[in-house]
Design a protein around this motif. Structure first.
Motif, short mmCIF file in Angstrom:
data_model
loop_
_atom_site.label_atom_id
_atom_site.label_comp_id
_atom_site.label_asym_id
_atom_site.label_seq_id
_atom_site.Cartn_x
_atom_site.Cartn_y
_atom_site.Cartn_z
N SER A 1 -13.31 -39.21 -10.91
CA SER A 1 -13.58 -37.97 -10.06
C SER A 1 -12.58 -37.36 -9.70
O SER A 1 -12.16 -36.07 -9.89
N ASP A 2 -11.41 -37.79 -9.09
CA ASP A 2 -10.27 -37.47 -8.48
C ASP A 2 -9.35 -36.68 -9.76
O ASP A 2 -8.96 -35.50 -9.64
N SER B 1 -15.37 -36.57 -4.83
CA SER B 1 -14.15 -37.31 -4.23
C SER B 1 -14.05 -37.17 -2.77
O SER B 1 -13.75 -38.24 -2.06
N THR C 1 -12.79 -43.20 -6.01
CA THR C 1 -13.37 -42.24 -6.92
C THR C 1 -12.24 -41.87 -7.99
O THR C 1 -11.68 -40.51 -8.11
#
Length: 162
Positions: free
Chosen positions: A147-148, A134, A144
């Motif tokens: 991912s976040d 991130s 992202t």
């Protein structure tokens, strides 16, 4: 250090790693020198990032047989791959599928260190395995979103509040 089985250590070629390789010669730890260490390290990071999903669910590798988890893993790893390439890693487009296939081919009860840490109630290494994607995505202007979410959930799983 105590090594219970065999291990493989990959180091960047040309950085004095030959001394490490020589020191470990004849032990159960094989040292490989990589001319493109950045790509090797990022591939391993992608694998570790995906393993974070195991810590979130509290499930072992058998969960990757689920179609929904497999698709989530693909989406996540493609996102990670974009960041890795922005960082200079030379990784092929099929790396996410290869990593997923590796999890799917593993014994269903295979664990990972991040899952083992969660089961033992230890702090998770989420930041260096997941959070970095991130952060570097932001540096490169790469969205992202997966991912976040994964990072926030791992942080909450690791740090509480409980």
């Amino acid at each position: 250090m105590r090594l219970r089985g065999s291990a493989r250590l990959t180091l960047p070629d040309g950085t004095g790693a030959d001394r490490v390789a020589e020191t470990l010669r004849g032990t159960r730890c094989t040292v490989e020198l990589a001319s493109d260490f950045r790509s090797v390290a990022w591939r391993k990071l992608l694998q570790n990032a995906a393993a974070g999903l195991m810590a979130l669910t509290g499930r072992r590798a058998g969960m990757f047989a689920r179609a929904d988890i497999a698709e989530l893993t693909r989406v996540y790893l493609r996102e990670c791959l974009r960041v890795a390439r922005a960082e200079g890693a030379q990784l092929e487009e099929d790396v996410p599928e290869e990593i997923l296939a590796g999890f799917r081919a593993s014994p269903a009860d295979l664990s990972t260190s991040i899952l083992t840490d969660r089961e033992a109630g230890r702090a998770l290494e989420w930041d260096i395995r997941n959070g970095v994607v991130s952060r570097l995505g932001r540096v490169h202007g790469i969205p992202t979103p997966t991912s976040d979410v994964v990072t926030a959930l791992l942080a909450a799983t690791s740090d509480g509040p409980r």
